[in-house]
Enzyme design. Structure first.
Site, PDB file in Angstrom:
ATOM      1  N   GLU A 109     -23.111 -37.134   6.339  1.00 23.40           N
ATOM      2  CA  GLU A 109     -24.100 -37.977   5.665  1.00 23.40           C
ATOM      3  C   GLU A 109     -24.745 -38.933   6.670  1.00 23.40           C
ATOM      4  OE1 GLU A 109     -22.746 -40.580   2.459  1.00 23.40           O
ATOM      5  OE2 GLU A 109     -24.693 -40.307   1.506  1.00 23.40           O
ATOM      6  N   TRP A 169     -24.485 -51.472  -2.074  1.00 21.69           N
ATOM      7  CA  TRP A 169     -25.484 -52.443  -1.646  1.00 21.69           C
ATOM      8  C   TRP A 169     -26.888 -51.877  -1.522  1.00 21.69           C
ATOM      9  CZ3 TRP A 169     -27.295 -50.141   2.665  1.00 21.69           C
ATOM     10  CH2 TRP A 169     -26.414 -49.346   3.397  1.00 21.69           C
ATOM     11  N   ASN A 170     -27.053 -50.541  -1.568  1.00 20.61           N
ATOM     12  CA  ASN A 170     -28.378 -50.001  -1.224  1.00 20.61           C
ATOM     13  C   ASN A 170     -29.432 -50.248  -2.301  1.00 20.61           C
ATOM     14  OD1 ASN A 170     -27.166 -48.170  -2.949  1.00 20.61           O
ATOM     15  ND2 ASN A 170     -27.852 -46.366  -1.844  1.00 20.61           N
ATOM     16  N   LYS A 178     -18.470 -55.270 -10.656  1.00 21.92           N
ATOM     17  CA  LYS A 178     -18.218 -55.779  -9.306  1.00 21.92           C
ATOM     18  C   LYS A 178     -19.288 -55.225  -8.378  1.00 21.92           C
ATOM     19  CE  LYS A 178     -16.237 -54.670  -5.616  1.00 21.92           C
ATOM     20  NZ  LYS A 178     -17.237 -55.280  -4.691  1.00 21.92           N
ATOM     21  N   PRO A 179     -20.284 -56.058  -8.094  1.00 21.05           N
ATOM     22  CA  PRO A 179     -21.331 -55.592  -7.182  1.00 21.05           C
ATOM     23  C   PRO A 179     -20.814 -55.580  -5.751  1.00 21.05           C
ATOM     24  CG  PRO A 179     -21.728 -57.880  -7.799  1.00 21.05           C
ATOM     25  CD  PRO A 179     -20.487 -57.441  -8.540  1.00 21.05           C
ATOM     26  N   GLY A 228     -20.845 -45.165  -4.687  1.00 21.61           N
ATOM     27  CA  GLY A 228     -20.563 -45.580  -3.315  1.00 21.61           C
ATOM     28  C   GLY A 228     -20.122 -44.390  -2.480  1.00 21.61           C
ATOM     29  N   SER A 229     -19.313 -44.668  -1.480  1.00 19.34           N
ATOM     30  CA  SER A 229     -18.954 -43.609  -0.537  1.00 19.34           C
ATOM     31  C   SER A 229     -17.929 -42.642  -1.138  1.00 19.34           C
ATOM     32  CB  SER A 229     -18.367 -44.239   0.727  1.00 19.34           C
ATOM     33  OG  SER A 229     -17.166 -44.891   0.413  1.00 19.34           O
ATOM     34  N   CYS A 276     -28.385 -42.275  -1.633  1.00 18.57           N
ATOM     35  CA  CYS A 276     -27.499 -41.110  -1.752  1.00 18.57           C
ATOM     36  C   CYS A 276     -28.329 -39.841  -1.911  1.00 18.57           C
ATOM     37  CB  CYS A 276     -26.514 -41.304  -2.894  1.00 18.57           C
ATOM     38  SG  CYS A 276     -27.309 -41.779  -4.421  1.00 18.57           S
ATOM     39  N   GLU A 332     -20.423 -41.436  -8.469  1.00 16.58           N
ATOM     40  CA  GLU A 332     -21.697 -41.036  -7.870  1.00 16.58           C
ATOM     41  C   GLU A 332     -21.564 -41.316  -6.378  1.00 16.58           C
ATOM     42  OE1 GLU A 332     -24.619 -40.536  -6.408  1.00 16.58           O
ATOM     43  OE2 GLU A 332     -25.926 -41.958  -7.433  1.00 16.58           O
ATOM     44  N   LEU A 333     -21.397 -40.267  -5.581  1.00 18.99           N
ATOM     45  CA  LEU A 333     -20.951 -40.452  -4.192  1.00 18.99           C
ATOM     46  C   LEU A 333     -22.021 -40.019  -3.183  1.00 18.99           C
ATOM     47  CD1 LEU A 333     -17.323 -39.103  -4.832  1.00 18.99           C
ATOM     48  CD2 LEU A 333     -18.182 -41.438  -5.085  1.00 18.99           C
TER      49      LEU A 333
HETATM   50  P1  ADP Z   1     -20.531 -48.517   1.113  1.00 19.46           P
HETATM   51  O1  ADP Z   1     -20.023 -49.786   1.730  1.00 19.46           O
HETATM   52  O2  ADP Z   1     -20.911 -47.478   2.082  1.00 19.46           O
HETATM   53  O3  ADP Z   1     -21.532 -48.724   0.028  1.00 19.46           O
HETATM   54  P2  ADP Z   1     -18.056 -48.293  -0.270  1.00 19.46           P
HETATM   55  O4  ADP Z   1     -17.630 -47.111  -1.034  1.00 19.46           O
HETATM   56  O5  ADP Z   1     -17.142 -48.832   0.756  1.00 19.46           O
HETATM   57  O6  ADP Z   1     -19.398 -47.819   0.355  1.00 19.46           O
HETATM   58  O7  ADP Z   1     -18.430 -49.500  -1.227  1.00 19.46           O
HETATM   59  C1  ADP Z   1     -18.995 -49.370  -2.505  1.00 19.46           C
HETATM   60  C2  ADP Z   1     -18.351 -50.363  -3.440  1.00 19.46           C
HETATM   61  O8  ADP Z   1     -16.954 -50.077  -3.533  1.00 19.46           O
HETATM   62  C3  ADP Z   1     -18.454 -51.819  -3.009  1.00 19.46           C
HETATM   63  O9  ADP Z   1     -18.672 -52.618  -4.153  1.00 19.46           O
HETATM   64  C4  ADP Z   1     -17.087 -52.089  -2.397  1.00 19.46           C
HETATM   65  O10 ADP Z   1     -16.698 -53.447  -2.444  1.00 19.46           O
HETATM   66  C5  ADP Z   1     -16.188 -51.260  -3.302  1.00 19.46           C
HETATM   67  N1  ADP Z   1     -14.903 -50.852  -2.724  1.00 19.46           N
HETATM   68  C6  ADP Z   1     -14.608 -50.632  -1.421  1.00 19.46           C
HETATM   69  N2  ADP Z   1     -13.323 -50.225  -1.283  1.00 19.46           N
HETATM   70  C7  ADP Z   1     -12.787 -50.185  -2.534  1.00 19.46           C
HETATM   71  C8  ADP Z   1     -11.508 -49.829  -3.076  1.00 19.46           C
HETATM   72  N3  ADP Z   1     -10.494 -49.420  -2.308  1.00 19.46           N
HETATM   73  N4  ADP Z   1     -11.341 -49.902  -4.412  1.00 19.46           N
HETATM   74  C9  ADP Z   1     -12.342 -50.285  -5.215  1.00 19.46           C
HETATM   75  N5  ADP Z   1     -13.568 -50.630  -4.774  1.00 19.46           N
HETATM   76  C10 ADP Z   1     -13.806 -50.580  -3.453  1.00 19.46           C
END
Ligand code: ADP
Length: 511
Positions: free
Chosen positions: A379, A151-152, A175-176, A225-226, A281, A247-248
């Site tokens: 982080e 989302w950032n 998938k945003p 994402g995370s 990030c 990219e974490l």
């Molecule tokens: P943050 O919310 O800190 O950005 P996330 O890693 O939870 O970090 O989310 C990043 C993306 O990953 C979002 O689009 C979220 O919906 C998706 N996501 C969260 N959990 C899963 C999962 N188990 N498998 C696939 N995608 C996921």
């Protein structure tokens, strides 16, 4: 697939039954809409369409695909007011931050528009028997590439990886983040208007379960994402034996050496730490300052921090906007409390600003910090700037490397040569000398992490070539060939041995 029309008027019974996910404006707290939480069947259907559309898309060639994306990027540029408004409505970020998202996307398209066709052309390689055999590598798309994005940066992070994937001939499912889906939906609708077929790129909306369903149906998965979620995705990708890039998270260090321009270093730290309120990030998250310049640096960073404008107003002179996610304020508050309890001092900021909006938090500078504190190890994703005094460059680099992450880093020094040499001693995917975050905007440079910051690279040739699989083709022209029942054809072996002798006797011929 989600289109704007479909959200407005769901056209299947199944869509009606799906739960909807509400999207909120972080500045006002108001709901701005809702999108379907798609289930595994929906995702599978989208993948079936994407798979059917892929061969025709690949046949069109990289030049034609790049031209379509160029047209899209021009439309986005012309419509940037809308793009900025979409980004700001669901993130609460300041105007310059939202504009930068449009700017970076435009640069990514410009880079690959110029270079992709050349990089993707079949490449001749040296064969063992040059007169008889030719060897060439063809680069073929993986098929359907999936993108799960955070989302950032709802425009940047959603678009910049899928642009090279599309140019490489893949069809795409995006998938945003469920927190910021509307920017991506808007940008993809614009792609349709630019002439990219609907089945070539589709948006699937939903939260983590929808993301997990996506990993199950694609031929390549790109995740931003995370680290915790990235690890789950990598495990599933490994089970399915599909390639992935991740990219974490990061905990980027910034080092200020005694010979640095202290004003540039102090202002540069604020830019690196406060872009998007620190929800980046590659945000500067810990600062190591050499003893000889420490006092001056602390005075200067306070001086510049006092000049920052915080708020939800329009205009490029608002330096810091709202955070997007309440979770990130809670995390910042916990890290400040932990640091203060262990002896740190807040020398600037340190509070929420409910007078500006529910998710505003002051840029916060901490001194007297050490590596026993969460703020120096975990982080952050908020506007925190912990500053630590170090005795010399060696100690700074040792501490910079003492972390689970390795995404980006910065060094401020007036000795550019030394700065570049020290940069290579930092364990990270990139380093900027006398700058922060600029690698990200320099599209020719690959960007990505080491250690728990991920794997794979976006941008540059590397960011394109991850979306293709090389296929080697060897052609023998049958010269002097007779039927032969062993692999070692006598003529071919004789030529190969002759070439070997020449190579050993006269190396400079390069045979
Ligand atoms: P943050 O919310 O800190 O950005 P996330 O890693 O939870 O970090 O989310 C990043 C993306 O990953 C979002 O689009 C979220 O919906 C998706 N996501 C969260 N959990 C899963 C999962 N188990 N498998 C696939 N995608 C996921």
């Amino acid at each position: 697939m989600v289109t704007l029309e479909k959200q407005a008027a769901p056209n299947t019974a199944q869509t009606w039954q799906q739960t909807q996910i509400e999207v909120k404006n972080p500045v006002t707290g108001q709901v701005i809409g809702s999108v379907p939480a798609m289930n595994a069947d929906d995702v599978r259907q989208a993948a079936t369409k994407a798979r059917a559309a892929q061969p025709a898309w690949e046949v069109r060639g990289a030049k034609e695909r790049a031209a379509l994306l160029r047209r899209w990027a021009d439309m986005l540029w012309d419509d940037q007011k809308t793009a900025i408004q979409k980004v700001r409505a669901e993130t609460g970020k300041n105007e310059i931050g939202a504009w930068l998202e449009v700017f970076v996307v435009d640069n990514v398209v410009a880079y690959y528009h110029k270079h992709a066709a050349h990089l993707l052309r079949p490449q001749g390689r040296r064969s063992l028997i040059p007169m008889k055999q030719t060897a060439r590598v063809y680069y073929k798309a993986h098929g359907v590439a999936g993108f799960i994005t955070p989302w950032n940066y709802p425009l940047n992070n959603a678009m910049i990886d899928l642009i090279p994937a599309l140019i490489a001939g893949n069809t795409v499912l995006l998938k945003p983040s469920e927190i910021t889906p509307y920017t991506a939906i808007y940008a993809i609708e614009l792609m349709y208007k630019a002439g990219i077929p609907r089945d070539v790129i589709q948006v699937v909306t939903g939260a983590g379960v929808t993301g997990a369903a996506l990993v199950d149906v694609v031929d390549y998965i790109s995740f931003t994402g995370s680290t915790a979620t990235g690890r789950k995705i990598a495990m599933r990708a490994a089970e399915r034996l599909i390639p992935c890039s991740l990219e974490l998270g990061g905990k980027d260090p910034l080092i200020v050496l005694n010979d640095a321009d202290v004003n540039l270093a102090a202002a540069g730290t604020l830019v690196g730490a406060l872009e998007n309120c620190g929800q980046v990030c590659i945000s500067t998250e810990r600062v190591y300052v050499e003893d000889g310049i420490y006092d001056q640096y602390v005075e200067r960073i306070k001086y510049y921090a006092d000049q920052l404008t915080l708020g939800s107003g329009d205009g490029f002179d608002v330096h810091v906007g709202s955070l997007t996610n309440e979770r990130e304020i809670l995390r910042a508050e916990q890290q400040v409390a932990d640091a203060v309890a262990k002896g740190a001092t807040v020398i600037h900021g340190g509070k929420r600003r409910p007078d500006l909006g529910p998710l505003f938090y002051e840029p916060t500078i901490l001194t007297g910090v050490n590596h026993n504190m969460d703020v120096m190890r975990e982080e952050t994703f908020g506007p925190l700037i912990p500053v630590m005094r170090v005795k010399d460059a060696n100690e700074a680099i040792k501490l910079a490397n003492d972390n689970q992450y390795g995404l980006s880093a910065s060094i401020f020094t007036s000795d550019l040569k030394r700065g570049e040499q020290l940069a290579t001693r930092i364990e990270s995917g990139d380093v900027c000398v006398n700058a922060t975050q600029w690698v990200f905007g320099t599209i020719s440079l690959p960007m990505g992490g080491v250690k728990n910051s991920g794997m794979g690279r976006r941008n540059g040739p590397e960011g394109l070539m991850r979306f293709v699989k090389p296929q080697s083709v060897l052609v023998d022209n049958q010269l002097m060939q007779k039927p032969n029942l062993t692999l070692g054809d006598p003529f071919a072996i004789r030529v190969a041995l002759l070439l070997r002798s020449i190579r050993r006797a006269i190396p400079f011929l390069g045979v």
